[in-house]
Scaffold this active site. Structure first.
Site, PDB file in Angstrom:
ATOM      1  N   HIS A  55      32.467  38.651  33.415  1.00  0.00           N
ATOM      2  CA  HIS A  55      32.558  37.247  32.997  1.00  0.00           C
ATOM      3  C   HIS A  55      31.600  36.392  33.816  1.00  0.00           C
ATOM      4  O   HIS A  55      30.937  36.895  34.714  1.00  0.00           O
ATOM      5  CB  HIS A  55      34.001  36.730  33.046  1.00  0.00           C
ATOM      6  CG  HIS A  55      34.612  36.641  34.409  1.00  0.00           C
ATOM      7  ND1 HIS A  55      34.901  37.747  35.172  1.00  0.00           N
ATOM      8  CD2 HIS A  55      35.016  35.571  35.151  1.00  0.00           C
ATOM      9  CE1 HIS A  55      35.457  37.361  36.315  1.00  0.00           C
ATOM     10  NE2 HIS A  55      35.526  36.047  36.333  1.00  0.00           N
ATOM     11  N   HIS A  57      31.859  33.785  35.980  1.00  0.00           N
ATOM     12  CA  HIS A  57      32.115  33.094  37.262  1.00  0.00           C
ATOM     13  C   HIS A  57      31.098  33.517  38.327  1.00  0.00           C
ATOM     14  O   HIS A  57      30.659  34.668  38.362  1.00  0.00           O
ATOM     15  CB  HIS A  57      33.545  33.384  37.746  1.00  0.00           C
ATOM     16  CG  HIS A  57      34.576  32.574  37.019  1.00  0.00           C
ATOM     17  ND1 HIS A  57      35.907  32.927  36.967  1.00  0.00           N
ATOM     18  CD2 HIS A  57      34.464  31.419  36.314  1.00  0.00           C
ATOM     19  CE1 HIS A  57      36.568  32.029  36.254  1.00  0.00           C
ATOM     20  NE2 HIS A  57      35.720  31.105  35.848  1.00  0.00           N
ATOM     21  N   ASP A  59      31.162  34.254  41.393  1.00  0.00           N
ATOM     22  CA  ASP A  59      31.402  35.410  42.274  1.00  0.00           C
ATOM     23  C   ASP A  59      31.310  36.734  41.514  1.00  0.00           C
ATOM     24  O   ASP A  59      31.659  37.793  42.043  1.00  0.00           O
ATOM     25  CB  ASP A  59      32.745  35.276  42.999  1.00  0.00           C
ATOM     26  CG  ASP A  59      33.930  35.246  42.050  1.00  0.00           C
ATOM     27  OD1 ASP A  59      33.878  34.522  41.043  1.00  0.00           O
ATOM     28  OD2 ASP A  59      34.917  35.966  42.315  1.00  0.00           O
ATOM     29  N   HIS A  60      30.843  36.683  40.274  1.00  0.00           N
ATOM     30  CA  HIS A  60      30.638  37.911  39.476  1.00  0.00           C
ATOM     31  C   HIS A  60      29.190  38.053  39.002  1.00  0.00           C
ATOM     32  O   HIS A  60      28.748  39.153  38.704  1.00  0.00           O
ATOM     33  CB  HIS A  60      31.600  37.928  38.279  1.00  0.00           C
ATOM     34  CG  HIS A  60      33.036  37.945  38.718  1.00  0.00           C
ATOM     35  ND1 HIS A  60      33.845  39.045  38.618  1.00  0.00           N
ATOM     36  CD2 HIS A  60      33.783  36.989  39.329  1.00  0.00           C
ATOM     37  CE1 HIS A  60      35.037  38.767  39.130  1.00  0.00           C
ATOM     38  NE2 HIS A  60      35.021  37.523  39.565  1.00  0.00           N
ATOM     39  N   HIS A 113      41.526  34.794  31.541  1.00  0.00           N
ATOM     40  CA  HIS A 113      40.964  34.219  32.773  1.00  0.00           C
ATOM     41  C   HIS A 113      39.801  33.292  32.396  1.00  0.00           C
ATOM     42  O   HIS A 113      39.728  32.153  32.843  1.00  0.00           O
ATOM     43  CB  HIS A 113      40.504  35.360  33.671  1.00  0.00           C
ATOM     44  CG  HIS A 113      39.848  34.936  34.942  1.00  0.00           C
ATOM     45  ND1 HIS A 113      40.523  34.300  35.945  1.00  0.00           N
ATOM     46  CD2 HIS A 113      38.563  35.065  35.371  1.00  0.00           C
ATOM     47  CE1 HIS A 113      39.680  34.061  36.946  1.00  0.00           C
ATOM     48  NE2 HIS A 113      38.484  34.504  36.619  1.00  0.00           N
ATOM     49  N   ASP A 132      38.444  40.074  36.471  1.00  0.00           N
ATOM     50  CA  ASP A 132      39.565  39.249  36.944  1.00  0.00           C
ATOM     51  C   ASP A 132      40.688  39.175  35.914  1.00  0.00           C
ATOM     52  O   ASP A 132      41.361  38.145  35.790  1.00  0.00           O
ATOM     53  CB  ASP A 132      39.083  37.821  37.267  1.00  0.00           C
ATOM     54  CG  ASP A 132      38.213  37.769  38.512  1.00  0.00           C
ATOM     55  OD1 ASP A 132      38.035  38.806  39.166  1.00  0.00           O
ATOM     56  OD2 ASP A 132      37.709  36.664  38.826  1.00  0.00           O
ATOM     57  N   HIS A 170      38.906  41.869  42.874  1.00  0.00           N
ATOM     58  CA  HIS A 170      39.376  41.221  44.106  1.00  0.00           C
ATOM     59  C   HIS A 170      40.462  42.005  44.831  1.00  0.00           C
ATOM     60  O   HIS A 170      41.305  42.653  44.196  1.00  0.00           O
ATOM     61  CB  HIS A 170      39.916  39.817  43.797  1.00  0.00           C
ATOM     62  CG  HIS A 170      38.861  38.857  43.327  1.00  0.00           C
ATOM     63  ND1 HIS A 170      38.016  38.203  44.183  1.00  0.00           N
ATOM     64  CD2 HIS A 170      38.501  38.478  42.074  1.00  0.00           C
ATOM     65  CE1 HIS A 170      37.186  37.433  43.487  1.00  0.00           C
ATOM     66  NE2 HIS A 170      37.463  37.589  42.202  1.00  0.00           N
TER      67      HIS A 170
HETATM   68 FE    FE Z   1      36.490  36.420  40.578  1.00  0.00          FE
HETATM   69 ZN    ZN Z   2      36.670  34.892  37.815  1.00  0.00          ZN
END
Ligand code: FE
Ligand code: ZN
Length: 242
Positions: A55, A57, A59-60, A113, A132, A170
């Site tokens: 996805h 975001h 942090d991805h 998410h 996530d 995570h």
């Molecule tokens: Fe994440």
């Molecule tokens: Zn995420």
């Protein structure tokens, strides 16, 4: 054969480097950052063919630009979220098959998410990369989708073979377990798992991957009886400070 290398980054993210030993084809899943991936590629003597993004975001996808510039790899992500995946080349939707050399991954759309979240299921390797969506004893927050959408997505994942190894993005396991115990204080499997998790974390060990069978026994989000009881648990978790 699919080999998975786990790279812990930031405070609690995991990046996965996937390598098909038959063909040397290599992919990275959800590179939050580029440098640790480049270092791992160098030390393993691998060259990167693909970035797989679950996805959009940061942090991805944070490493997409640098990794693509450094390796000329192709970026793979959801057709339905292609505008938010930087430098995307290959777009995939529900039921599509992505081939990493001799290893095939089926795409599972897992809205909830975010809208446009996907998971990569390597059937023969018995491995699921779910970003996530599903966490150990937990699930992703509902940033864009509804509880009903997340419930449907989780139901797709729980229909996979129970020996599937789940690689989420995570290390939230211990905090998730503390919450899970408030929902199911008498669940013996959950209590036992939490003891193991605490011991692992005290030694700085990863609790990911884990099996779907373990989740079915201990994850209160998967054990909810309906989407409305799932929604209730999700709201409680959002307000939980433990
Ligand atoms: Fe994440
Ligand atoms: Zn995420």
């Amino acid at each position: 054969m699919l080999k998975v290398h786990q790279i812990p980054v930031l405070s609690d993210n995991y990046i996965y480097l996937l390598h098909d030993t038959d063909t040397e084809q290599t992919a990275v899943v959800d590179p939050a950052v580029a440098e640790p991936v480049l270092e791992a590629l160098q030390s393993l003597d691998l060259s990167l063919n693909y970035i797989l993004n679950t996805h959009h975001h940061s942090d991805h996808i944070g490493g997409n630009l640098k990794l693509k510039a450094a390796t000329a790899c192709q970026v793979v992500g959801a057709e339905s979220d292609k505008k938010r995946i930087p430098l995307i080349d290959i777009t995939l939707k529900e039921g599509d098959v992505f081939q990493l050399g001799s290893e095939a991954a089926t795409i599972i759309e897992t809205d909830g998410h975010t809208i446009g979240h996907i998971a990569f299921w390597f059937k023969n390797a018995e491995a699921l990369f779910c970003g996530d969506t599903l966490f150990a004893m937990g699930c992703g927050r509902l940033f864009e989708g509804s509880a009903e959408q997340m419930w449907q997505s989780l139901n797709k994942l729980t229909a996979l073979p129970t020996n599937t190894q789940i690689y989420c993005t995570h290390e939230y396991t211990e905090a998730n377990g503390r919450f899970a115990l408030t929902i199911e204080p008498k669940n013996a499997d959950l209590k036992f798992r939490m003891q193991q998790v605490k011991a692992q974390r005290a030694q700085g060990l990863a609790t990911v991957p884990f099996s779907l069978a373990e989740e079915l026994a201990t994850n209160p989000f998967l054990r909810a009886e309906s989407s409305s009881s799932f929604a209730e648990i999700r709201t409680k978790k959002d307000n939980f400070n433990g």
